[in-house]
Design a protein around this motif. Structure first.
Motif, mmCIF file in Angstrom:
data_model
loop_
_atom_site.group_PDB
_atom_site.id
_atom_site.type_symbol
_atom_site.label_atom_id
_atom_site.label_comp_id
_atom_site.label_asym_id
_atom_site.label_seq_id
_atom_site.Cartn_x
_atom_site.Cartn_y
_atom_site.Cartn_z
ATOM 1 N N ALA A 38 -75.387 7.410 166.692
ATOM 2 C CA ALA A 38 -75.363 8.669 165.949
ATOM 3 C C ALA A 38 -74.015 8.718 165.239
ATOM 4 O O ALA A 38 -73.016 8.234 165.761
ATOM 5 C CB ALA A 38 -75.507 9.848 166.900
ATOM 6 N N LEU A 39 -73.971 9.283 164.048
ATOM 7 C CA LEU A 39 -72.725 9.309 163.298
ATOM 8 C C LEU A 39 -72.271 10.721 162.953
ATOM 9 O O LEU A 39 -71.120 11.068 163.152
ATOM 10 C CB LEU A 39 -72.866 8.475 162.014
ATOM 11 C CG LEU A 39 -71.644 8.398 161.115
ATOM 12 C CD1 LEU A 39 -70.476 7.739 161.837
ATOM 13 C CD2 LEU A 39 -71.981 7.632 159.842
ATOM 14 N N SER A 40 -73.174 11.562 162.431
ATOM 15 C CA SER A 40 -72.750 12.866 161.920
ATOM 16 C C SER A 40 -73.867 13.892 162.067
ATOM 17 O O SER A 40 -75.043 13.563 161.896
ATOM 18 C CB SER A 40 -72.374 12.717 160.443
ATOM 19 O OG SER A 40 -72.142 13.962 159.841
ATOM 20 N N LEU A 41 -73.467 15.127 162.356
ATOM 21 C CA LEU A 41 -74.421 16.235 162.363
ATOM 22 C C LEU A 41 -74.488 16.954 161.017
ATOM 23 O O LEU A 41 -75.446 17.651 160.733
ATOM 24 C CB LEU A 41 -74.044 17.247 163.464
ATOM 25 C CG LEU A 41 -74.230 16.759 164.898
ATOM 26 C CD1 LEU A 41 -73.687 17.785 165.888
ATOM 27 C CD2 LEU A 41 -75.699 16.468 165.172
ATOM 28 N N ASP A 42 -73.445 16.801 160.204
ATOM 29 C CA ASP A 42 -73.421 17.456 158.902
ATOM 30 C C ASP A 42 -72.735 16.557 157.886
ATOM 31 O O ASP A 42 -71.495 16.530 157.839
ATOM 32 C CB ASP A 42 -72.701 18.798 159.007
ATOM 33 C CG ASP A 42 -72.807 19.610 157.723
ATOM 34 O OD1 ASP A 42 -73.688 19.315 156.881
ATOM 35 O OD2 ASP A 42 -71.993 20.542 157.560
ATOM 36 N N PRO A 43 -73.466 15.776 157.102
ATOM 37 C CA PRO A 43 -74.930 15.691 157.083
ATOM 38 C C PRO A 43 -75.430 14.852 158.262
ATOM 39 O O PRO A 43 -74.662 14.068 158.841
ATOM 40 C CB PRO A 43 -75.209 14.973 155.754
ATOM 41 C CG PRO A 43 -74.030 14.068 155.575
ATOM 42 C CD PRO A 43 -72.852 14.855 156.119
ATOM 43 N N LEU A 44 -76.710 14.996 158.565
ATOM 44 C CA LEU A 44 -77.301 14.186 159.628
ATOM 45 C C LEU A 44 -77.226 12.719 159.219
ATOM 46 O O LEU A 44 -77.731 12.347 158.152
ATOM 47 C CB LEU A 44 -78.757 14.573 159.870
ATOM 48 C CG LEU A 44 -79.013 15.944 160.482
ATOM 49 C CD1 LEU A 44 -80.516 16.186 160.598
ATOM 50 C CD2 LEU A 44 -78.346 16.075 161.831
ATOM 51 N N ALA A 45 -76.566 11.906 160.046
ATOM 52 C CA ALA A 45 -76.409 10.496 159.698
ATOM 53 C C ALA A 45 -76.322 9.638 160.951
ATOM 54 O O ALA A 45 -75.874 10.098 162.008
ATOM 55 C CB ALA A 45 -75.157 10.297 158.846
ATOM 56 N N VAL A 46 -76.763 8.407 160.807
ATOM 57 C CA VAL A 46 -76.665 7.402 161.862
ATOM 58 C C VAL A 46 -75.954 6.180 161.282
ATOM 59 O O VAL A 46 -75.814 6.047 160.063
ATOM 60 C CB VAL A 46 -78.044 6.995 162.422
ATOM 61 C CG1 VAL A 46 -78.744 8.182 163.078
ATOM 62 C CG2 VAL A 46 -78.923 6.376 161.335
ATOM 63 N N ALA A 47 -75.507 5.302 162.175
ATOM 64 C CA ALA A 47 -74.878 4.061 161.741
ATOM 65 C C ALA A 47 -75.524 2.907 162.493
ATOM 66 O O ALA A 47 -75.909 3.048 163.651
ATOM 67 C CB ALA A 47 -73.379 4.094 162.015
#
Length: 175
Positions: A38-47
């Motif tokens: 998981a990378l970010s909640l804002d914006p929703l992002a994965v790596a």
């Protein structure tokens, strides 16, 4: 070099889940990936971090969108199949289509549809950032885990206390 061996041994002690990254071009594309986060909640992002030697990632990059399938412990065969090079990786694999058009593997625990947002140099790997466009849970089962260069499974242990949120705090990995 000894540092390389130490690096692998030390990081091998970090247990990871196992995913399959898929897309569809003129045929289904996919590779096994335990380097995912998981990378970010804002914006929703994965790596995710495909090896530079991957022959599948460049094809998925061209599509520009992909699905991360979170694998269950009974999907080791699926992982091994998608982890090997060559054609016909999807022969005998059951799948449907995710909302973004990528293969959604039967039996996966959950899925995350993404659009390719960014790629960065990660040495012998590529750092891929995907913006989440959809996601869902498919079934409740233990995850497929990778620890010290081997597949592992969760085993529940009795706990003496719970976390501040009231959830059980510990799960151990065992062969």
């Amino acid at each position: 070099m000894a540092v390389d061996l130490d690096f692998k041994a030390v990081l091998g002690r970090f247990c990871t889940g196992v995913t399959a990254v898929t897309a569809y071009d003129t045929e289904p594309l996919g590779f096994a990936c335990q380097s995912f986060s998981a990378l970010s909640l804002d914006p929703l992002a994965v790596a995710l971090f495909p090896a530079r030697t991957s022959s599948t990632w460049p094809r998925i990059r061209e599509v520009g969108r992909f699905c991360v399938n979170i694998l269950a412990e009974d999907q080791e065969t699926v992982c091994r199949r998608l982890g090997r090079p060559g054609p016909d990786k999807f022969a005998d694999l059951e799948w449907s289509t995710s909302p973004n058009g990528a293969p959604l593997l039967a039996g996966a625990l959950a899925w995350i549809d993404c659009t390719l947002a960014q790629e960065l140099d990660g040495g012998d790997h590529t750092i891929v950032v995907g913006h989440v466009t959809g996601l869902g849970e498919l079934r409740d089962a233990p995850p497929l885990l990778f620890y010290r260069s081997a597949f592992e499974r969760l085993t529940a242990r009795p706990l003496s206390e719970t976390t501040p949120t009231g959830h059980r705090a510990a799960v151990s990995a065992s062969k």
